[in-house]
Design an enzyme around this catalytic site. Structure first.
Site, PDB file in Angstrom:
ATOM      1  N   LYS A  87      41.877  62.872  10.719  1.00  0.00           N
ATOM      2  CA  LYS A  87      41.970  62.305  12.065  1.00  0.00           C
ATOM      3  C   LYS A  87      43.417  61.895  12.332  1.00  0.00           C
ATOM      4  O   LYS A  87      44.041  61.207  11.512  1.00  0.00           O
ATOM      5  CB  LYS A  87      41.054  61.087  12.165  1.00  0.00           C
ATOM      6  CG  LYS A  87      40.383  60.909  13.505  1.00  0.00           C
ATOM      7  CD  LYS A  87      39.389  59.747  13.440  1.00  0.00           C
ATOM      8  CE  LYS A  87      38.618  59.600  14.726  1.00  0.00           C
ATOM      9  NZ  LYS A  87      37.741  58.416  14.699  1.00  0.00           N
TER      10      LYS A  87
HETATM   11  O1  G3P Z   1      36.100  55.798  16.074  1.00  0.00           O
HETATM   12  C1  G3P Z   1      36.623  56.237  17.295  1.00  0.00           C
HETATM   13  C2  G3P Z   1      35.920  55.586  18.460  1.00  0.00           C
HETATM   14  O2  G3P Z   1      34.566  55.992  18.456  1.00  0.00           O
HETATM   15  C3  G3P Z   1      36.042  54.085  18.470  1.00  0.00           C
HETATM   16  O3  G3P Z   1      35.199  53.556  19.416  1.00  0.00           O
HETATM   17  O4  G3P Z   1      33.905  51.514  19.983  1.00  0.00           O
HETATM   18  O5  G3P Z   1      36.157  51.270  18.904  1.00  0.00           O
HETATM   19  O6  G3P Z   1      35.976  52.055  21.268  1.00  0.00           O
HETATM   20  P1  G3P Z   1      35.319  52.013  19.896  1.00  0.00           P
END
Ligand code: G3P
Length: 218
Positions: A87
């Site tokens: 990533k």
């Molecule tokens: O892991 C990437 C993304 O899904 C993070 O989401 O909930 O931290 O905005 P969030």
């Protein structure tokens, strides 16, 4: 559409895997920190444990923001397990790194994507996945799912092979709307996945079936 779980928590990954519907896992530095894993060796071992649990791709994020650091980290991560997808954040150095990795057949997930322009650059560099963050856009009154649909349309029009991985999913409705938008993958918290199970009429109907049956068999 594939279902990924967005967590580094092994218990939640196992619970989702045991449901029989899990296609992969995404992590990020914040999710890893939440598990309290300290030390590089322990972090790498944790990614390997996740790869042993799930029968699908596992996104592991580099923490470097310079090109050489990303390359060094990404090559270490990629060697951990064939399921690892490196990533990489949507920054200039990240695009260069994604281009390098795609030349080495190392699959990448370009993350922290918030615009069609960023998604275009990720696809041009050869990213395997692109992660538009739906919830974080919604949080500031932008339409996150509209971005997902826009990216899907651009990729279809120009035949880009990069897969759209709807990320920052907050709830079951986001999952359904990611389907409508044509996302290849949605990466979700476990609660959002389990929320798909729930409907009051199912509970009411099952309760009545059981009551009716018990009346004639007791
Ligand atoms: O892991 C990437 C993304 O899904 C993070 O989401 O909930 O931290 O905005 P969030």
């Amino acid at each position: 559409m594939k279902f990924f779980i967005d967590t580094a928590n092994l218990e939640q990954i196992i619970e989702a895997q045991n449901l029989g519907i899990l296609d992969g896992v995404t992590t990020n530095p914040s999710l890893m920190a939440k598990e309290g894993i300290k030390g590089n060796e322990n972090i790498l071992a944790h990614y390997q444990r996740i790869c042993e649990i799930v029968d699908g791709d596992v996104s592991a994020e580099v923490i470097s923001t310079d090109y050489n650091g990303m390359i060094k980290e990404g090559e270490i991560l990629a060697k951990l397990h064939p399921r690892i997808v490196v990533k990489v954040p949507m920054i200039k150095e990240g695009i260069r790194a994604i281009k390098y990795f795609s030349g080495k057949n190392i699959r990448t997930n370009c993350t922290l994507v918030f615009s069609p322009g960023q998604a275009l650059l990720a696809a041009k560099a050869g990213a395997y996945y692109v992660s538009p963050f739906v919830g974080r856009l919604d949080d500031i009154s932008f339409d996150g799912m509209e971005l997902v649909a826009h990216i899907v349309n651009i990729y279809k029009t120009y035949d880009f092979k990069t897969q759209v991985l709807a990320a920052s999913i907050r709830n079951p409705i986001h999952i359904i709307k990611a389907l409508d938008a044509g996302a290849h993958v949605a990466t979700c918290p476990l609660d959002a996945i389990l929320g798909l199970l729930k409907h009051p009429l199912t509970d009411i109907g099952l309760q009545k079936f059981l009551e009716d049956y018990s009346r004639v068999t007791s």
